[in-house]
Write a protein that holds these residues in place. Sequence first.
Motif, mmCIF file in Angstrom:
data_model
loop_
_atom_site.group_PDB
_atom_site.id
_atom_site.type_symbol
_atom_site.label_atom_id
_atom_site.label_comp_id
_atom_site.label_asym_id
_atom_site.label_seq_id
_atom_site.Cartn_x
_atom_site.Cartn_y
_atom_site.Cartn_z
ATOM 1 N N ALA A 1 40.160 9.729 6.145
ATOM 2 C CA ALA A 1 40.683 10.275 7.408
ATOM 3 C C ALA A 1 42.197 10.479 7.327
ATOM 4 C CB ALA A 1 40.338 9.341 8.558
ATOM 5 N N ILE A 2 42.893 9.536 6.695
ATOM 6 C CA ILE A 2 44.354 9.678 6.575
ATOM 7 C C ILE A 2 44.687 10.798 5.580
ATOM 8 C CG2 ILE A 2 46.482 8.496 5.922
ATOM 9 C CD1 ILE A 2 45.096 5.871 6.867
ATOM 10 N N ALA A 3 43.903 10.870 4.506
ATOM 11 C CA ALA A 3 44.117 11.949 3.535
ATOM 12 C C ALA A 3 43.908 13.306 4.201
ATOM 13 C CB ALA A 3 43.166 11.778 2.351
ATOM 14 N N TYR A 4 42.916 13.374 5.085
ATOM 15 C CA TYR A 4 42.678 14.630 5.816
ATOM 16 C C TYR A 4 43.890 14.991 6.672
ATOM 17 C CZ TYR A 4 40.649 18.030 9.016
ATOM 18 O OH TYR A 4 40.423 19.171 9.746
ATOM 19 N N ASP A 5 44.448 13.978 7.379
ATOM 20 C CA ASP A 5 45.656 14.212 8.192
ATOM 21 C C ASP A 5 46.787 14.765 7.321
ATOM 22 O OD1 ASP A 5 44.405 13.215 10.426
ATOM 23 O OD2 ASP A 5 45.316 11.236 10.291
ATOM 24 N N LEU A 6 46.960 14.148 6.157
ATOM 25 C CA LEU A 6 48.039 14.586 5.256
ATOM 26 C C LEU A 6 47.820 16.025 4.810
ATOM 27 C CD1 LEU A 6 48.535 11.397 3.074
ATOM 28 C CD2 LEU A 6 50.219 12.433 4.577
ATOM 29 N N TRP A 7 46.566 16.335 4.558
ATOM 30 C CA TRP A 7 46.237 17.685 4.110
ATOM 31 C C TRP A 7 46.559 18.718 5.180
ATOM 32 C CZ3 TRP A 7 45.909 20.411 0.106
ATOM 33 C CH2 TRP A 7 45.276 21.653 0.126
ATOM 34 N N ARG A 8 46.405 18.322 6.454
ATOM 35 C CA ARG A 8 46.676 19.251 7.549
ATOM 36 C C ARG A 8 48.181 19.423 7.814
ATOM 37 N NH1 ARG A 8 42.377 20.617 11.127
ATOM 38 N NH2 ARG A 8 43.985 21.965 12.016
ATOM 39 N N MET A 9 48.980 18.518 7.265
ATOM 40 C CA MET A 9 50.411 18.536 7.558
ATOM 41 C C MET A 9 51.137 19.488 6.598
ATOM 42 S SD MET A 9 52.535 15.156 8.419
ATOM 43 C CE MET A 9 53.148 14.729 6.822
ATOM 44 N N PRO A 10 52.022 20.336 7.124
ATOM 45 C CA PRO A 10 52.776 21.211 6.214
ATOM 46 C C PRO A 10 53.707 20.390 5.311
ATOM 47 C CG PRO A 10 53.007 21.922 8.521
ATOM 48 C CD PRO A 10 52.359 20.576 8.530
ATOM 49 N N VAL A 11 54.095 20.981 4.188
ATOM 50 C CA VAL A 11 55.121 20.348 3.341
ATOM 51 C C VAL A 11 56.390 20.221 4.179
ATOM 52 C CG1 VAL A 11 56.570 20.667 1.281
ATOM 53 C CG2 VAL A 11 54.160 21.307 1.225
ATOM 54 N N GLN A 12 57.096 19.102 4.029
ATOM 55 C CA GLN A 12 58.277 18.867 4.873
ATOM 56 C C GLN A 12 59.363 19.901 4.600
ATOM 57 O OE1 GLN A 12 56.648 16.808 2.935
ATOM 58 N NE2 GLN A 12 56.964 14.678 3.482
ATOM 59 N N ALA A 13 60.163 20.129 5.635
ATOM 60 C CA ALA A 13 61.240 21.114 5.505
ATOM 61 C C ALA A 13 62.589 20.453 5.286
ATOM 62 C CB ALA A 13 61.292 21.986 6.754
ATOM 63 N N SER A 14 62.902 19.477 6.087
ATOM 64 C CA SER A 14 64.288 18.984 6.187
ATOM 65 C C SER A 14 64.893 18.625 4.830
ATOM 66 C CB SER A 14 64.347 17.799 7.142
ATOM 67 O OG SER A 14 63.398 16.828 6.768
ATOM 68 N N ASP A 15 64.743 17.397 4.394
ATOM 69 C CA ASP A 15 65.350 16.987 3.131
ATOM 70 C C ASP A 15 64.559 17.488 1.922
ATOM 71 O OD1 ASP A 15 67.314 15.695 4.516
ATOM 72 O OD2 ASP A 15 66.274 13.780 4.524
ATOM 73 N N ALA A 16 63.295 17.819 2.141
ATOM 74 C CA ALA A 16 62.436 18.193 1.015
ATOM 75 C C ALA A 16 62.832 19.523 0.398
ATOM 76 C CB ALA A 16 60.987 18.251 1.479
ATOM 77 N N LEU A 17 63.193 20.476 1.239
ATOM 78 C CA LEU A 17 63.413 21.828 0.728
ATOM 79 C C LEU A 17 64.551 21.874 -0.290
ATOM 80 C CD1 LEU A 17 62.664 24.764 0.698
ATOM 81 C CD2 LEU A 17 64.115 25.128 2.694
ATOM 82 N N THR A 18 65.624 21.148 -0.025
ATOM 83 C CA THR A 18 66.752 21.145 -0.962
ATOM 84 C C THR A 18 66.277 20.683 -2.340
ATOM 85 O OG1 THR A 18 68.106 20.509 0.916
ATOM 86 C CG2 THR A 18 69.118 20.328 -1.252
ATOM 87 N N GLU A 19 65.434 19.651 -2.352
ATOM 88 C CA GLU A 19 64.977 19.118 -3.640
ATOM 89 C C GLU A 19 63.979 20.054 -4.312
ATOM 90 O OE1 GLU A 19 63.897 15.012 -3.183
ATOM 91 O OE2 GLU A 19 66.029 14.509 -3.129
ATOM 92 N N VAL A 20 63.171 20.741 -3.518
ATOM 93 C CA VAL A 20 62.243 21.716 -4.100
ATOM 94 C C VAL A 20 63.032 22.887 -4.699
ATOM 95 C CG1 VAL A 20 60.387 23.346 -3.572
ATOM 96 C CG2 VAL A 20 60.316 21.054 -2.614
ATOM 97 N N LEU A 21 64.085 23.312 -4.000
ATOM 98 C CA LEU A 21 64.929 24.402 -4.532
ATOM 99 C C LEU A 21 65.652 23.954 -5.804
ATOM 100 C CD1 LEU A 21 66.434 25.854 -1.220
ATOM 101 C CD2 LEU A 21 64.716 26.923 -2.690
ATOM 102 N N ASP A 22 66.084 22.691 -5.833
ATOM 103 C CA ASP A 22 66.696 22.150 -7.054
ATOM 104 C C ASP A 22 65.693 22.180 -8.207
ATOM 105 O OD1 ASP A 22 69.049 21.713 -5.757
ATOM 106 O OD2 ASP A 22 68.754 19.558 -5.465
ATOM 107 N N ALA A 23 64.450 21.823 -7.890
ATOM 108 C CA ALA A 23 63.401 21.832 -8.920
ATOM 109 C C ALA A 23 63.183 23.248 -9.436
ATOM 110 C CB ALA A 23 62.102 21.262 -8.341
ATOM 111 N N GLN A 24 63.232 24.219 -8.533
ATOM 112 C CA GLN A 24 63.064 25.620 -8.941
ATOM 113 C C GLN A 24 64.207 26.051 -9.877
ATOM 114 O OE1 GLN A 24 63.916 28.697 -6.055
ATOM 115 N NE2 GLN A 24 62.118 29.863 -6.678
ATOM 116 N N ALA A 25 65.411 25.579 -9.551
ATOM 117 C CA ALA A 25 66.574 25.992 -10.344
ATOM 118 C C ALA A 25 66.641 25.278 -11.693
ATOM 119 C CB ALA A 25 67.851 25.715 -9.552
#
Lengths: 499, 152
Positions: free
Chosen positions: A41-65
Motif C-alpha cells: 500500500a505504501i509502495a502504491y502511494d509512492l508510485w502515485r507521487m510525482p518525482v520531487q521538484a524542489s531540491d531534487a531537480l538541481t541534482e537530477v540536472l547535475d546528473a544529466q550534466a
Amino acid sequence: MGQEESRAGARETEEEVRLKPDTTGRSRAAVLALAAVLAAAIAYDLWRMPVQASDALTEVLDAQASPSIATSFGHAIGTTSYLRPLRIAQIKALFDLAQGRNYRLVYRGFHALLIVLLIWLFVRALPIESPLDAAAAAVALTVLIGLHTFLGFLREAFPINHFLEIAVLVLVALNLTLSNGGLPRAGSRGWIIDLLAGLTFVFAALTLESGVLIWVVIAAAWFLGLRGVSARGLGFVTALMAGYFVLRFWYLETGLPSLTERTSGFLLERLEPSEIQQRFGDRPLVFYAYNIVASFLSVLFSEPRDGLFVATRAWRGGDVHPQAYLTVLSSTAMTLTMAWAALRWWRGGSTLGRSGRRAVIAVVILAANAALSFSYTKDDIIAVAGVFYAFAAFATIRAVLEYAQAGGAVRGLVVSVILLALGSAWAMRGSGVHHVMNEHAFRTRNDWAELPIRWQQEGRWPKEPQPLALIERLRDQALQAEVPNPQLLPEWRSQWYGD
Amino acid sequence: MVRRLTIAAAALPAAVLGVLTAGMLLRAVVGTHPLWRVEPVNLSEAAALRDPATVVQLIRRGEDPYQRREVRADLLFNDRAELTAFEAAIASGRAEVMETILWSVPPPGPAEWNRLRCLSKLQETDDIDEVLDRYKPESATLECSSVTRPWK
C-alpha cells in the motif's frame, strides 16, 4: 564470554520454542502477509507521487550534466562539511538507467523498492515463532509505519531517499548479525558474511554520515552475543570505520557542518542561521546538546519535531488538533510501557531473551543516532532510531503479553483492554501514512506547476536545450499525475493525520 | 482463554488495519483507490481550491480562464457562484494561482486588467496586487469606481 552468550542465546531460543511451538510457521507467515499488505500500500502511494521538484531537480540536472558515474563520485569528494560521494553517484546511476525516458519509473520505483525492503528486513529480524510473537510483531509493524520519523522515509526532497537507504542498510547489517542463529559461521560462508558487513558499512558511510550506524549495530549485536558477523568481521568493520575517519578528517579535511548550515527548531521557535550564530556562536556545545536531547525525546515521545515543540506550542496557543494528542499520547504510553518492561526485566534478574537483545540494540542505536544529530536536529536524521524503536516495541508488547498470561483472568482482561487501546492508537497512526502521502503528492505536483515561474524569477532557469527538455519532460509527467486535492477530502483526515 | 484474549486484543488493531489496507489495494487494482480518487473540477474550481497544477493542465486542454464557470457551493462560498479562474484566484486570495494563470495564457487587456486589479484591491490581497502589477499592460490605468465584486 561472547561465545557463551551466543550459546546461552541458543539455549534460550530452544526453551522458548519448546514452550509454544509453531512448527507450521503460520505465525511468521501471518506477520509476513500483514507486512506485505502494508508495504504494497505504501509502495502504491509512492508510485502515485510525482518525482520531487524542489531540491531534487538541481541534482537530477547535475546528473544529466555529468559525463559518468565516476565523475559524479569524484566531484563529490573534497567538498567541505559533508563526505557523501556515493549519494551523488547513485543519483547519476539511476538517471542513466532511466535512459532519458523513464525517470518516474526509475526514481519512484527505487523508492518503492527500498520501502518494501525496509519492511521485509524488519520482519525478517523479528523472532516470530508463536502466536504471541506474531501479535507483538503486528503491533511493532504499526509502530514502525506509524511513528512520525517514518514519514521522513517517504517525503524527502531529494531524488533518492538516502535516509531510507541508510535504514535499509542498517537492517541488512542487523540481519547479518542474526544470521546462522547469531553464531559465527565457519569456512567461506563466514568470510562472505563478514565481507558483506564491510561492504554494507562502506556503501552506507560514503552515502550519508548516518552510515556509521552500521558499525554501531554490528558492535552492539556482537557484545550482546549475536555474532553472525564474527569477531573477525567486527574487526574488519572497525578498521573500515577508522579508515573512514582518517579519510574524512585527516586526508580530505572534510570537517563537520558548521553551526549556520540551516535553520533549526529550538524549544518553541524556529531559528534562522544568523540567530543560531548570535545565540550559540560562543557556546555551540549548548546548541549541540539541545539537538541531541531533542532527537532522543523525539523518538520516545513524538515531541519535539525537527527540534521544535510543536504540540506544546499548539497547546499554548489553544489550537491542538486530535493528531497532536494521538501522536504524543500513544508514544508516551508506549515508551512508559517500555520502561515498565525494562524495569521488570531488571528486577527479575533473568537473562536477555531474543527480543530483549533487539531492545538493547535499539537503545544503543537511539543514543548513537541522537548523537549524530548534534549539528542540527531533523526527524529524517533520527529515522533509523525510529525503526529500532519498533524493535523495542516488539520486545515490550511481548513482555506485556507474557505478564498477562502469567496472571489470572482479571489481569488478563485489564491488559487486553490496555493493549487494545494502545494498538488502536498506533494502527490509527499507521493508517495516516496514506493521507500524508496524498498531501505531499499534491504539494509536489503544484511545485512543478510553479517551477518555471519561480526559477525564472530567481534567474535559475536554464538556457541550454538539454536541461530545458528534461525539465519539461519531468514537469509534464508530474502534471499528468492524478492527485486528489486535500481540500476536497473530509476535514477529519487533516485533523487526525496532520500533513 | 485469557491467553487467546490478550493475544487477540494486541493483534486486532493491526489486523483491522491490514484488512482495510488490503481492501484499498484491491480497489486500486480496478482503479478506484479510495484515497487516490480524483474528483473532477473545472478551471474556476481548481483556482478556488489552490491547485495550480490542475489549473495548468486544464488550460493546456483548452479551458479559457476568462470564461465564467460554476464554483460549487461550499468550495469557496456557502452558495454556488459563477466566476472566472482569475476571479476565483482573487476570491480565495491565492497569489501563486493568479501568477500561474497569467504565466500560462495571453495577458489580459487594459480593461480586464483594471477590473482584476480593482477586485484584488477590494479584497485587500496585497500579494495578488503585486502579481497583477507585474503583468500590467502599458496603457492600463487604475480606475475602480465602477468595479464591484461578482460574488456575494
